[in-house]
Each structure stands twice: as C-alpha cells, then as structure tokens.
Design an enzyme around this catalytic site. Structure first.
Site, short mmCIF file in Angstrom:
data_model
loop_
_atom_site.label_atom_id
_atom_site.label_comp_id
_atom_site.label_asym_id
_atom_site.label_seq_id
_atom_site.Cartn_x
_atom_site.Cartn_y
_atom_site.Cartn_z
N ASP A 142 3.02 5.29 -3.05
CA ASP A 142 2.02 5.59 -4.07
C ASP A 142 2.57 6.35 -5.27
OD1 ASP A 142 -0.09 4.40 -2.76
OD2 ASP A 142 -0.29 6.11 -1.43
N HIS A 162 5.11 11.67 4.02
CA HIS A 162 4.48 10.61 4.79
C HIS A 162 4.48 11.00 6.25
CE1 HIS A 162 3.55 6.61 6.31
NE2 HIS A 162 3.11 6.37 5.10
N1 CMC Z 1 3.77 18.38 -1.18
C1 CMC Z 1 4.13 19.59 -0.71
N2 CMC Z 1 4.26 19.87 0.60
C2 CMC Z 1 4.01 18.89 1.47
C3 CMC Z 1 3.63 17.60 1.06
C4 CMC Z 1 3.51 17.36 -0.32
N3 CMC Z 1 3.15 16.16 -0.79
N4 CMC Z 1 3.44 16.80 2.14
C5 CMC Z 1 3.69 17.57 3.20
N5 CMC Z 1 4.04 18.82 2.81
C6 CMC Z 1 4.43 19.93 3.70
C7 CMC Z 1 3.22 20.54 4.37
O1 CMC Z 1 2.68 21.61 3.62
C8 CMC Z 1 3.78 20.98 5.69
O2 CMC Z 1 4.44 22.21 5.50
P1 CMC Z 1 4.49 23.30 6.69
O3 CMC Z 1 5.20 22.65 7.83
O4 CMC Z 1 5.23 24.44 6.08
O5 CMC Z 1 3.06 23.61 7.01
C9 CMC Z 1 4.85 19.92 6.01
O6 CMC Z 1 5.25 19.38 4.73
C10 CMC Z 1 4.35 18.79 6.89
O7 CMC Z 1 3.13 18.31 6.32
P2 CMC Z 1 1.94 17.71 7.18
O8 CMC Z 1 0.70 17.73 6.37
O9 CMC Z 1 1.90 18.36 8.54
O10 CMC Z 1 2.45 16.22 7.38
P3 CMC Z 1 1.57 15.01 7.76
O11 CMC Z 1 2.48 14.03 8.39
O12 CMC Z 1 0.37 15.42 8.52
O13 CMC Z 1 1.04 14.49 6.32
C11 CMC Z 1 0.75 13.31 4.33
C12 CMC Z 1 1.48 13.37 5.68
C13 CMC Z 1 1.03 11.95 3.70
C14 CMC Z 1 -0.77 13.42 4.56
C15 CMC Z 1 1.25 14.46 3.43
O14 CMC Z 1 2.63 14.34 3.23
C16 CMC Z 1 0.52 14.51 2.09
O15 CMC Z 1 -0.57 15.09 2.01
N6 CMC Z 1 1.11 13.87 1.01
C17 CMC Z 1 0.44 13.78 -0.27
C18 CMC Z 1 -0.57 12.65 -0.21
C19 CMC Z 1 0.09 11.29 -0.27
O16 CMC Z 1 0.98 11.02 -1.06
N7 CMC Z 1 -0.39 10.38 0.62
C20 CMC Z 1 0.06 9.00 0.63
C21 CMC Z 1 0.68 8.61 1.91
S1 CMC Z 1 1.50 7.01 1.73
C22 CMC Z 1 0.22 5.90 1.61
C23 CMC Z 1 -0.31 5.47 2.90
O17 CMC Z 1 0.48 4.93 3.73
O18 CMC Z 1 -1.53 5.63 3.09
#
Ligand code: CMC
Length: 427
Positions: free
Chosen positions: A362, A305
């Site tokens: 989720d 998240h």
């Molecule tokens: N599985 C594997 N690796 C992950 C995941 C995941 N679900 N989420 C983040 N990472 C890794 C990512 O690859 C990155 O690694 P590195 O630093 O080595 O490049 C690190 O963790 C940070 O990720 P980020 O994408 O920079 O983090 P963010 O804050 O921009 O993204 C997120 C948050 C929710 C988009 C992401 O965690 C994700 O894509 N999760 C899966 C989709 C999901 O479940 N979304 C629902 C969010 S809750 C509902 C809502 O409030 O809308």
C-alpha cells in the site's frame, strides 16, 4: 511425517499429530486438545494458528516470497494478466490460450448489473464512502441473483463466482460516478477487464473514451498484486461468514466490510493521505520521530506487515510501476519523491530495522492510483474489486473441503462468575 508434538496440560501428557504442507511451517493438529484435556489454546489475532488447509497462496514473510499456485507474484505481475491470475486462482493451473479466451468471454457476459440495482445507489448520500456503497450493493446482489445462491450446487457456485468477479468493476465504477454526479456508464465488452473498468469510471457519454495502454497495464498489475493474500483478515472473514452456509454475495459483503479498516485495505488511502500531509522530504524526520514515539499512536502507513518481515514483494513491483505511470502521464507530483525518501530514511533507521518494518503493497499503490485520477476514497474499493478473485477462490475451496465446519472460536472468559439477579428496586 514429523514426530508427534508432546504437551503436558493439567498434569496430563497428550500427543498431537504434526502435519507438513508442501512448503512452509508444519502445523500441530490440536483439534482433539479440548476433548483430551478440557483446555483451549489462546491465540488472539491468530498469530500462531492455521485455520484451514489451502492450496491457493503461499507466503514466506521472512524471505519476502508470495506464490499463487506456486507461481511467484513478480512473474505473474510482469508477464500475465489479471484474468489469467483469476483463472489460475480459481482453477489451480494457468489457462491455455483457448481456456483464457473462454474464461474472459464468460466473465464479460456477466458485467452488466440488474437495472434495478441502479436505484439502490440513489438511496445513498452523494458523499457516501464508496466502500459503504460496495458493502450495501454487493450484499444486495443476493436479492437479485437467486439462481446462484444455492451453495450446495457446484454449477451455481461457479456462476456466482463469475458474476462477482464480473460485476465488481461495474459496482465500483458506479460508486465513483454517483459521487461525482455523472451518469452511470454501461460496460463495454470489447475492452479488457481493466480497460472496461477505466472506461466505466472515467468515460462520459458526451465524448469517446480512449484507454491509455500504460495506465491499463499498470492498473491490471495492481489488480494482480491485490488478487489474493492467503488467510488475511478479510479472507478469513469471508471464510467465517461462508462457514455458516451464507450465500456468496453476503460473504463478499462481509469481506468488503473487513477490508475497509485502515489496518487492512484502508491503508493505501491512509498512506497517501500521510504522504500528502508530510508534503516535502524535509518534514520526514518529524514523522519518523512520531512513528517511533511510544506515546504517539501515529504509525507510518504503508509500513509493516503481520506476515512480511522483509520487503513486501508486491511493493517492489509497485515502486517500478509508479515510475512507468508518471512518465507516461507526464505527472510531476512531489508525493513520489517524498515516498522514496521516506522509504530510504525509514529503512536506515534502527527502529524500523529492529522491528523488521518494510514498505508494504500500500505504500506506493496510492501514489499510482492518484496519478491515474482516482480519489483516495476509491482506493479501497479498487482493492476490494481485485481481492474479490481471492475471496471467491478461497470461498470455493472452503465449500469443497469435506472437513469444513462452521467457524466457532472459543474464549478465555474473564467476566463475573454466576451470580443471582437482583430486582432493580433493591440495587
Ligand atoms: N509504524 C511504526 N511502528 C510500527 C508500524 C508502523 N507502520 N507497524 C508496526 N509498528 C511497530 C508497533 O508499534 C510494534 O512495536 P512494539 O513491539 O514496540 O509494540 C511492532 O512494530 C509490531 O507491531 P504490531 O502492531 O504488533 O504488528 P502487527 O503484525 O500486529 O501489525 C500492521 C501489522 C500491518 C497492522 C502494522 O504494521 C500497521 O499498523 N501498519 C500500518 C498500516 C498498514 O500499512 N497496513 C497495510 C498492511 S498491507 C495490506 C494488507 O495486506 O492488507
């Protein structure tokens, strides 16, 4: 009051006031930065930028805390109802018994849709995604309810807010009915907000529909858990659309469009699809390895998240609710065992520990919604239904804020500098 923040930009020393909220991080008020230095800040994804003042929702992502108007989400989910939370978000305080009764009655008086809107549905293909229908129909409400589109009139704003909260279940249920070829069901105002939605979704004219109280409670709780989440992508979209003076129905349609994405509201659909694809607990290590592989775009859906770097407090309630629903409905779906085991393995894996990736709301919501009988394509529509309360409350807060301005971010331009046009024959 904290000390001013000092910054040196292009050889100039400038100072900016630091503002403190009730709780949470201070903010450096850089509104005069450009005027004083000619420089912008650069913050794609707004990871360090507060876009507004808000008294609605507070999140402490490191501690896993979510408060609505100060009340912890766990207490609201366990002890209140979606209508109570809606009232709280809109009005700032929990309602008295009488206030809640009046509010619930007002909402129930707006549940029907203009009859002509039913013809809109018939223009969609039967296999249209419910979110495509929701974007279209909610935007179209502005063409039917002209008497509540003057955003300068507080009474019209209130009526539009009530209409949106009341009509969203009808719109979502009709999207479902259209996809399965069953007749639309009119609202039944003798039922609760959530009971009525269940009946409009699963009831048919041929036989009476009994609302299962465990399912009703579970779905109501899911609505509470999704009601608001401060300045997330779709809420910021609603605020940005609203900042230009667009009418509330158009703003909500914009919010729905943003929510549809798999990184936001679409994640519950993606999470369940992923759990079904994994199929059995034995295959989990393979998927965990894929999620950790930098060359593989795969992510564990329902994990991680932007704000929570701890267990999402909504996921805790959700996990408990899965058990209740499964027991009440006698469901024996291996997907829940797979989810529990995946959570256990991921939380003991260094990659997930180091990156502070925990299950989010989720991860389990899809498992419950599927057990209730919703197809995966409806999951995000249900999220939109619940989040409408937050969108409406945040939109109202923005419109009433005297400091509100049209949202207009700046950029770091990386294209060509000025050059002269060359006629096509000379290129
Ligand atoms: N599985 C594997 N690796 C992950 C995941 C995941 N679900 N989420 C983040 N990472 C890794 C990512 O690859 C990155 O690694 P590195 O630093 O080595 O490049 C690190 O963790 C940070 O990720 P980020 O994408 O920079 O983090 P963010 O804050 O921009 O993204 C997120 C948050 C929710 C988009 C992401 O965690 C994700 O894509 N999760 C899966 C989709 C999901 O479940 N979304 C629902 C969010 S809750 C509902 C809502 O409030 O809308």
């Amino acid at each position: 009051m904290a000390d001013n923040a000092k910054l040196q930009v292009a050889g100039k020393d400038v100072e900016f006031p630091v503002r403190s909220g009730t709780i949470g991080p201070d903010v450096v008020d850089i509104r005069k930065l450009y005027a004083q230095t000619g420089a912008f800040t650069y913050d794609p994804g707004f990871t360090s930028t507060a876009s507004c003042d808000s008294a609605l929702t507070y999140i402490d992502g490191d501690e896993g805390v979510l408060l609505h108007r100060g009340y912890p989400i766990g207490q609201l989910a366990e002890e209140s109802s979606f209508m109570e939370v809606a009232y709280l978000l809109l009005n700032g305080e929990l309602p008295s018994g009488e206030e809640l009764g009046n509010f619930t009655t007002t909402i129930s008086r707006h549940t029907m849709l203009h009859e002509q809107l039913a013809t809109f549905y018939r223009g969609f293909r039967r296999d249209a995604h419910p979110m495509a229908i929701m974007c279209g129909v909610v935007g179209a409400l502005s063409a039917f309810y002209h008497d509540s589109t003057d955003i300068t009139d507080p009474t019209q704003r209130t009526i539009a807010s009530h209409r949106l909260i009341a009509k969203m279940p009808t719109i979502a249920a009709m999207a479902y009915k259209y996809s399965v070829g069953q007749p639309f069901q009119y609202p039944d105002n003798s039922l609760s907000y959530t009971g009525n939605f269940l009946k409009m979704t699963f009831g048919v004219p041929a036989e009476p529909y009994e609302v299962n109280p465990v399912v009703e409670k579970a779905l109501d709780r899911i609505f509470i858990l999704h009601a608001d989440h401060e300045q997330n992508a779709s809420t910021s979209t609603v605020r940005l659309a609203g900042s230009s003076g667009a009418n509330p129905f158009a703003c909500m349609a914009a919010g729905i469009a943003c929510l549809w994405g798999p990184a936001h509201g679409g994640a519950n659909e993606a999470a369940l699809n992923m759990l079904r694809e994994i199929g059995t607990p034995e295959r989990i290590p393979e998927y965990i390895a894929r999620a950790k592989n930098k060359d593989d775009p795969f992510r564990l859906m329902g994990f991680g998240h932007r704000v929570y770097k701890n267990y999402d407090p909504r996921a805790t309630v959700m996990q408990k609710t899965v058990r209740e629903v499964f027991e009440s409905l006698g469901v024996n779906d291996p997907v829940f065992e797979t989810a529990l085991r995946l959570e256990e393995l991921a939380l003991s894996d260094d990659y997930f520990i180091e990156k502070k990736l925990f299950p989010n709301v989720d991860f389990y919501s899809g498992v419950i919604l599927s057990a209730i009988g919703f197809p995966t394509t409806m999951f995000t529509a249900l999220f939109a239904l619940a989040r409408t309360v937050g969108w409406v409350a945040q939109w109202n807060e923005m419109i009433s804020d005297p400091e509100q301005k049209i949202g207009r971010p700046r950029q770091l331009y990386t294209g060509p500098a000025q050059r002269d046009y060359v006629p096509v024959g000379q290129r």
